[in-house]
Motif scaffolding. Structure first.
Motif, PDB file in Angstrom:
ATOM      1  N   GLN A  63     -80.498-107.808  45.035  1.00 29.29           N
ATOM      2  CA  GLN A  63     -81.104-107.701  46.357  1.00 29.29           C
ATOM      3  C   GLN A  63     -80.822-106.337  46.970  1.00 29.29           C
ATOM      4  O   GLN A  63     -79.818-105.699  46.669  1.00 29.29           O
ATOM      5  N   VAL A  64     -81.728-105.926  47.853  1.00 30.54           N
ATOM      6  CA  VAL A  64     -81.500-104.728  48.650  1.00 30.54           C
ATOM      7  C   VAL A  64     -80.573-105.157  49.780  1.00 30.54           C
ATOM      8  O   VAL A  64     -80.988-105.817  50.733  1.00 30.54           O
ATOM      9  N   HIS A  65     -79.303-104.837  49.623  1.00 31.61           N
ATOM     10  CA  HIS A  65     -78.274-105.255  50.578  1.00 31.61           C
ATOM     11  C   HIS A  65     -78.457-104.577  51.929  1.00 31.61           C
ATOM     12  O   HIS A  65     -78.231-105.168  52.972  1.00 31.61           O
ATOM     13  N   ASP A  66     -78.889-103.321  51.884  1.00 35.71           N
ATOM     14  CA  ASP A  66     -79.033-102.548  53.113  1.00 35.71           C
ATOM     15  C   ASP A  66     -80.062-101.450  52.895  1.00 35.71           C
ATOM     16  O   ASP A  66     -80.087-100.833  51.826  1.00 35.71           O
ATOM     17  N   CYS A  67     -80.927-101.230  53.884  1.00 26.49           N
ATOM     18  CA  CYS A  67     -81.847-100.101  53.864  1.00 26.49           C
ATOM     19  C   CYS A  67     -81.825 -99.436  55.227  1.00 26.49           C
ATOM     20  O   CYS A  67     -82.164-100.059  56.233  1.00 26.49           O
ATOM     21  N   SER A  68     -81.416 -98.183  55.242  1.00 25.39           N
ATOM     22  CA  SER A  68     -81.370 -97.431  56.494  1.00 25.39           C
ATOM     23  C   SER A  68     -82.522 -96.442  56.612  1.00 25.39           C
ATOM     24  O   SER A  68     -82.530 -95.591  57.491  1.00 25.39           O
ATOM     25  N   ALA A  69     -83.528 -96.572  55.754  1.00 28.46           N
ATOM     26  CA  ALA A  69     -84.727 -95.725  55.826  1.00 28.46           C
ATOM     27  C   ALA A  69     -85.687 -96.338  56.835  1.00 28.46           C
ATOM     28  O   ALA A  69     -86.651 -97.014  56.486  1.00 28.46           O
ATOM     29  N   THR A  70     -85.425 -96.113  58.107  1.00 30.73           N
ATOM     30  CA  THR A  70     -86.186 -96.768  59.181  1.00 30.73           C
ATOM     31  C   THR A  70     -87.638 -96.301  59.268  1.00 30.73           C
ATOM     32  O   THR A  70     -88.452 -96.977  59.892  1.00 30.73           O
ATOM     33  N   ARG A 129     -79.541-103.537  37.198  1.00 33.92           N
ATOM     34  CA  ARG A 129     -78.568-104.622  37.014  1.00 33.92           C
ATOM     35  C   ARG A 129     -77.377-104.481  37.963  1.00 33.92           C
ATOM     36  O   ARG A 129     -76.332-105.079  37.731  1.00 33.92           O
ATOM     37  N   ALA A 130     -77.544-103.704  39.034  1.00 30.01           N
ATOM     38  CA  ALA A 130     -76.470-103.568  40.018  1.00 30.01           C
ATOM     39  C   ALA A 130     -76.271-104.904  40.743  1.00 30.01           C
ATOM     40  O   ALA A 130     -77.215-105.688  40.858  1.00 30.01           O
ATOM     41  N   PRO A 131     -75.068-105.181  41.222  1.00 29.23           N
ATOM     42  CA  PRO A 131     -74.839-106.430  41.957  1.00 29.23           C
ATOM     43  C   PRO A 131     -75.694-106.510  43.225  1.00 29.23           C
ATOM     44  O   PRO A 131     -76.186-107.569  43.587  1.00 29.23           O
ATOM     45  N   SER A 132     -75.851-105.392  43.903  1.00 29.29           N
ATOM     46  CA  SER A 132     -76.730-105.261  45.061  1.00 29.29           C
ATOM     47  C   SER A 132     -77.024-103.778  45.224  1.00 29.29           C
ATOM     48  O   SER A 132     -76.371-102.942  44.611  1.00 29.29           O
ATOM     49  N   VAL A 133     -78.008-103.462  46.048  1.00 28.99           N
ATOM     50  CA  VAL A 133     -78.457-102.075  46.174  1.00 28.99           C
ATOM     51  C   VAL A 133     -78.535-101.688  47.644  1.00 28.99           C
ATOM     52  O   VAL A 133     -78.947-102.481  48.491  1.00 28.99           O
ATOM     53  N   ARG A 134     -78.131-100.450  47.921  1.00 32.61           N
ATOM     54  CA  ARG A 134     -78.284 -99.858  49.250  1.00 32.61           C
ATOM     55  C   ARG A 134     -79.301 -98.727  49.139  1.00 32.61           C
ATOM     56  O   ARG A 134     -79.263 -97.954  48.195  1.00 32.61           O
TER      57      ARG A 134
END
Length: 95
Positions: free
Chosen positions: A9-16, A73-78
């Protein structure tokens, strides 16, 4: 073969500035290009997407330690803003 349930999952996205970012990424799935940029980034004033937390599928960054057969295959993605591609994978780690 990876199923959508196994995609990180995309854990966080700060590209507003991205049309899919409305208090988090709401694209069904995103892809990362060979520069670790978010290939799904879309700069529009309108916000779109689904009522889901985005997942990461394809990854063209072959030198990333989380890339396995061109899938993430990362656990989560930022994801965060970038001056060149609009948004970059902040979880990228060299293999």
């Amino acid at each position: 073969m990876t199923t959508t349930l196994e995609m990180p999952q995309v854990h966080d996205c700060s590209a507003t500035a991205c049309a899919y970012n409305d208090d988090g990424c709401h694209a069904f799935a995103i892809s990362m290009n060979s520069d670790a940029g978010c290939a799904t980034f879309l700069s529009l004033n309108d916000k779109g997407g689904l009522d889901v937390v985005a997942q990461v599928g394809a990854c063209q960054r072959s030198d990333c330690r989380f890339n396995e057969s061109l899938e993430c295959r990362a656990p989560s993605v930022r994801v965060g803003p970038s001056g060149t591609s609009g948004a970059d994978c902040l979880s990228y780690q060299a293999a």
